[in-house]
Design a protein around this motif. Sequence first.
Motif, mmCIF file in Angstrom:
data_model
loop_
_atom_site.group_PDB
_atom_site.id
_atom_site.type_symbol
_atom_site.label_atom_id
_atom_site.label_comp_id
_atom_site.label_asym_id
_atom_site.label_seq_id
_atom_site.Cartn_x
_atom_site.Cartn_y
_atom_site.Cartn_z
ATOM 1 N N PHE A 222 -114.234 22.130 -84.845
ATOM 2 C CA PHE A 222 -114.070 21.164 -85.951
ATOM 3 C C PHE A 222 -112.596 20.716 -86.287
ATOM 4 C CE2 PHE A 222 -118.255 22.579 -87.932
ATOM 5 C CZ PHE A 222 -118.761 21.809 -87.262
ATOM 6 N N ILE A 225 -111.696 18.284 -83.701
ATOM 7 C CA ILE A 225 -112.243 17.069 -84.139
ATOM 8 C C ILE A 225 -111.665 16.167 -85.076
ATOM 9 C CG2 ILE A 225 -114.456 16.049 -85.120
ATOM 10 C CD1 ILE A 225 -115.925 18.172 -83.506
ATOM 11 N N VAL A 229 -110.091 12.736 -85.087
ATOM 12 C CA VAL A 229 -110.697 11.543 -85.946
ATOM 13 C C VAL A 229 -109.359 10.952 -86.705
ATOM 14 C CG1 VAL A 229 -111.878 11.289 -87.864
ATOM 15 C CG2 VAL A 229 -112.822 12.631 -85.887
ATOM 16 N N GLY A 240 -105.732 11.570 -79.936
ATOM 17 C CA GLY A 240 -106.663 10.549 -80.553
ATOM 18 C C GLY A 240 -106.246 9.067 -80.449
ATOM 19 N N THR A 263 -111.049 18.925 -74.254
ATOM 20 C CA THR A 263 -112.291 20.210 -73.871
ATOM 21 C C THR A 263 -111.288 21.217 -73.357
ATOM 22 O OG1 THR A 263 -113.974 18.347 -73.260
ATOM 23 C CG2 THR A 263 -113.933 20.732 -72.491
#
Length: 294
Positions: A222, A225, A229, A240, A263
């Motif tokens: 998270f 992420i 984001v 990003g 990844t």
Amino acid sequence: MSLEITENDSPTVEFEAESEEQILAAARRRVLRNRLRTWGLRLAIIVLWLGAWQLTATLWIDPFFYSKPSLIWDRLVEWFGSGTQFGSIWLQILTTVQEAVVGFVIGAVAGVVLGVLLGRSRYWAEVAAPFIKALNAVPRIVLASLFIIWFGLGLESKVATVVVLTFFAVFFNAFTGAREVDGNVIDNARILGASRWQVLSQIVLPSATTWILSSLHTAFGFALIGAVVGEYAGASKGLGLLIANAQNTFDAAGIYAGMIIITAVALVAEWAIGFAEGRLLKWRPSQAQSAHEV
């Protein structure tokens, strides 16, 4: 194994006992064979998947929209060889990792502290429950946009987004772990004169360690992420930003290349957290050892 004939001409079979070293060596060979077979199957699946994708994108589908492995490889070589239009690829990776790690540490510590404290206080848990549920229900992309308005395009807005995502992943596990502590153990400790701080630090936290550490695997995912984001919503550097720029220029290979790098970072972080977990839980006997002792 040897075969002998007795006076009654009835064969008897004698077995030679294997030494402990032979048994361990055979076990290691079995483990190695299973590991090689597993990795071989994984490699075959990857090769088959990439080969089918390359063939399909070459003969039937438009690689402009779907890209193909060879184009993704070319983009990775370009980024790591000559850099991106926003600077070195290592700068982009370092920026995203820094945002993820800083936010992860802050969110994890806050989640553990608040989760354990509320887990041991039913009254305050009932008071805080609706507020925590309401905050957890807020869409994270909305918060990322607000953080950019509040803190700008720098590190602070990305860290705030990561903290929000990481906090709840750790909080609920720490809360449950604190609730699952055996009440008899706590009562016995209090009878023996343990203070509230001693109960919390020497009984509750060690008992909730397994819950907390298991949440860290998900929490760092998270965290990445949240960093991506936040950069996707607005940034001057980071992975990003590379993905957002690739989308705006219809560069499908660039999107896939950014995903592959993220990844890889996540897998390295997963290995590091697993290694730390093994070290911290080294005192705990494994299930196999417990069953053997019983």
